[in-house]
Design an enzyme around this catalytic site. Structure first.
Site, PDB file in Angstrom:
ATOM      1  N   HIS A  17      22.172 -10.637  -9.179  1.00  0.00           N
ATOM      2  CA  HIS A  17      22.388  -9.867 -10.415  1.00  0.00           C
ATOM      3  C   HIS A  17      22.221  -8.372 -10.134  1.00  0.00           C
ATOM      4  O   HIS A  17      23.002  -7.546 -10.597  1.00  0.00           O
ATOM      5  CB  HIS A  17      21.379 -10.278 -11.500  1.00  0.00           C
ATOM      6  CG  HIS A  17      21.517 -11.695 -11.974  1.00  0.00           C
ATOM      7  ND1 HIS A  17      20.487 -12.602 -11.903  1.00  0.00           N
ATOM      8  CD2 HIS A  17      22.554 -12.363 -12.534  1.00  0.00           C
ATOM      9  CE1 HIS A  17      20.879 -13.767 -12.409  1.00  0.00           C
ATOM     10  NE2 HIS A  17      22.134 -13.653 -12.787  1.00  0.00           N
ATOM     11  N   LYS A  41      20.709 -24.160 -21.159  1.00  0.00           N
ATOM     12  CA  LYS A  41      20.373 -24.188 -19.728  1.00  0.00           C
ATOM     13  C   LYS A  41      18.908 -24.504 -19.480  1.00  0.00           C
ATOM     14  O   LYS A  41      18.584 -25.306 -18.632  1.00  0.00           O
ATOM     15  CB  LYS A  41      20.687 -22.838 -19.094  1.00  0.00           C
ATOM     16  CG  LYS A  41      22.167 -22.667 -18.819  1.00  0.00           C
ATOM     17  CD  LYS A  41      22.379 -21.580 -17.812  1.00  0.00           C
ATOM     18  CE  LYS A  41      23.834 -21.511 -17.396  1.00  0.00           C
ATOM     19  NZ  LYS A  41      24.059 -20.406 -16.483  1.00  0.00           N
ATOM     20  N   ARG A  91      30.953 -15.043  -7.703  1.00  0.00           N
ATOM     21  CA  ARG A  91      30.553 -15.521  -6.379  1.00  0.00           C
ATOM     22  C   ARG A  91      31.674 -16.329  -5.747  1.00  0.00           C
ATOM     23  O   ARG A  91      32.058 -16.103  -4.621  1.00  0.00           O
ATOM     24  CB  ARG A  91      29.294 -16.405  -6.496  1.00  0.00           C
ATOM     25  CG  ARG A  91      28.057 -15.617  -6.836  1.00  0.00           C
ATOM     26  CD  ARG A  91      26.971 -16.492  -7.375  1.00  0.00           C
ATOM     27  NE  ARG A  91      27.355 -17.057  -8.668  1.00  0.00           N
ATOM     28  CZ  ARG A  91      26.566 -17.723  -9.465  1.00  0.00           C
ATOM     29  NH1 ARG A  91      25.330 -17.965  -9.102  1.00  0.00           N
ATOM     30  NH2 ARG A  91      26.989 -18.165 -10.618  1.00  0.00           N
ATOM     31  N   SER A 129      20.443 -18.599 -10.043  1.00  0.00           N
ATOM     32  CA  SER A 129      19.135 -18.683 -10.701  1.00  0.00           C
ATOM     33  C   SER A 129      18.621 -20.120 -10.713  1.00  0.00           C
ATOM     34  O   SER A 129      17.424 -20.362 -10.542  1.00  0.00           O
ATOM     35  CB  SER A 129      19.233 -18.165 -12.138  1.00  0.00           C
ATOM     36  OG  SER A 129      19.597 -16.818 -12.154  1.00  0.00           O
TER      37      SER A 129
HETATM   38  P1  ADP Z   1      25.238 -17.158 -17.509  1.00  0.00           P
HETATM   39  O1  ADP Z   1      24.347 -18.244 -17.986  1.00  0.00           O
HETATM   40  O2  ADP Z   1      25.827 -16.364 -18.625  1.00  0.00           O
HETATM   41  O3  ADP Z   1      26.246 -17.551 -16.485  1.00  0.00           O
HETATM   42  P2  ADP Z   1      23.680 -15.979 -15.395  1.00  0.00           P
HETATM   43  O4  ADP Z   1      22.415 -15.230 -15.523  1.00  0.00           O
HETATM   44  O5  ADP Z   1      23.639 -17.268 -14.635  1.00  0.00           O
HETATM   45  O6  ADP Z   1      24.211 -16.145 -16.863  1.00  0.00           O
HETATM   46  O7  ADP Z   1      24.770 -15.057 -14.752  1.00  0.00           O
HETATM   47  C1  ADP Z   1      25.113 -13.831 -15.329  1.00  0.00           C
HETATM   48  C2  ADP Z   1      26.258 -13.233 -14.542  1.00  0.00           C
HETATM   49  O8  ADP Z   1      25.794 -12.913 -13.234  1.00  0.00           O
HETATM   50  C3  ADP Z   1      27.467 -14.140 -14.353  1.00  0.00           C
HETATM   51  O9  ADP Z   1      28.627 -13.356 -14.370  1.00  0.00           O
HETATM   52  C4  ADP Z   1      27.245 -14.722 -12.987  1.00  0.00           C
HETATM   53  O10 ADP Z   1      28.471 -15.079 -12.377  1.00  0.00           O
HETATM   54  C5  ADP Z   1      26.608 -13.551 -12.285  1.00  0.00           C
HETATM   55  N1  ADP Z   1      25.798 -13.958 -11.159  1.00  0.00           N
HETATM   56  C6  ADP Z   1      24.850 -14.907 -11.089  1.00  0.00           C
HETATM   57  N2  ADP Z   1      24.337 -15.015  -9.848  1.00  0.00           N
HETATM   58  C7  ADP Z   1      24.992 -14.089  -9.103  1.00  0.00           C
HETATM   59  C8  ADP Z   1      24.961 -13.729  -7.734  1.00  0.00           C
HETATM   60  N3  ADP Z   1      24.170 -14.343  -6.846  1.00  0.00           N
HETATM   61  N4  ADP Z   1      25.779 -12.735  -7.324  1.00  0.00           N
HETATM   62  C9  ADP Z   1      26.595 -12.152  -8.218  1.00  0.00           C
HETATM   63  N5  ADP Z   1      26.705 -12.453  -9.498  1.00  0.00           N
HETATM   64  C10 ADP Z   1      25.913 -13.416  -9.948  1.00  0.00           C
END
Ligand code: ADP
Length: 162
Positions: A17, A41, A91, A129
């Site tokens: 993130h 989630k 990703r 995550s």
């Molecule tokens: P959501 O539940 O809305 O998908 P996340 O917190 O899992 O929320 O992800 C928020 C954003 O960050 C999404 O666009 C996701 O693709 C991106 N994201 C999550 N992990 C990574 C990572 N390792 N590298 C880049 N972007 C990421």
């Protein structure tokens, strides 16, 4: 002054993130990290904790990064911030599929918003995550993937604890 909203569950915030936030700051003056409720989630993880950990993990960016909780429709929230830009991270191709569907749905609600999809650096492309929570839950070391404040939180409380 262009602001972009970066919505997500951030459960917890990872270096993946942060990579997206750093990249977004090259394109925009300000990033608002909008932490959603993610009830589907992980209902056990409290929003306030996730917000607090985001603030600690992103303190180095100063005023250019703001962290807020939100529980409105995304399009309404973005409008309420007087902007029309949204950033999300990519990703893999499966992320693209998911993001594309989300964008298409949101476009039916407000066709004037623009979405920026930023590919993450290869280093973080397998990081999620949910994997971090899983490793932390089994007592593994997550310090390679998250800010020290996040790692300390999990060491103290275990995954999902407030
Ligand atoms: P959501 O539940 O809305 O998908 P996340 O917190 O899992 O929320 O992800 C928020 C954003 O960050 C999404 O666009 C996701 O693709 C991106 N994201 C999550 N992990 C990574 C990572 N390792 N590298 C880049 N972007 C990421």
């Amino acid at each position: 002054m262009a602001t972009v909203v970066y919505p997500g569950s951030f459960n917890p915030i990872t270096y993946g993130h942060r990579d997206i936030i750093e990249r977004a700051l090259r394109l925009f003056d300000k990033v608002i990290v909008a932490v959603g409720t993610a009830a589907d989630k992980d209902p056990a993880t409290y929003l306030a904790t996730r917000i607090g950990l985001c603030r600690k993990a992103l303190a180095e960016f100063g005023e250019r990064v703001e962290v807020e909780g939100f529980n409105l429709l995304l399009v309404e929230y973005v409008r309420s911030k007087n902007t029309r830009f949204v950033v999300r991270g990519l990703r893999t191709m499966s992320d693209f599929d998911y993001e594309y569907q989300m964008i298409a749905m949101n476009q039916t609600l407000d066709s004037d918003l623009e979405y920026v999809l930023l590919p993450t650096s290869r280093q973080w492309s397998i990081l999620s995550s949910s994997r971090v929570r899983e490793i932390a839950g089994l007592g593994g070391d997550i310090s390679e993937f998250v800010h020290p404040a996040v790692a300390a939180h999990y060491r103290e409380h275990g995954p999902g604890a407030p």
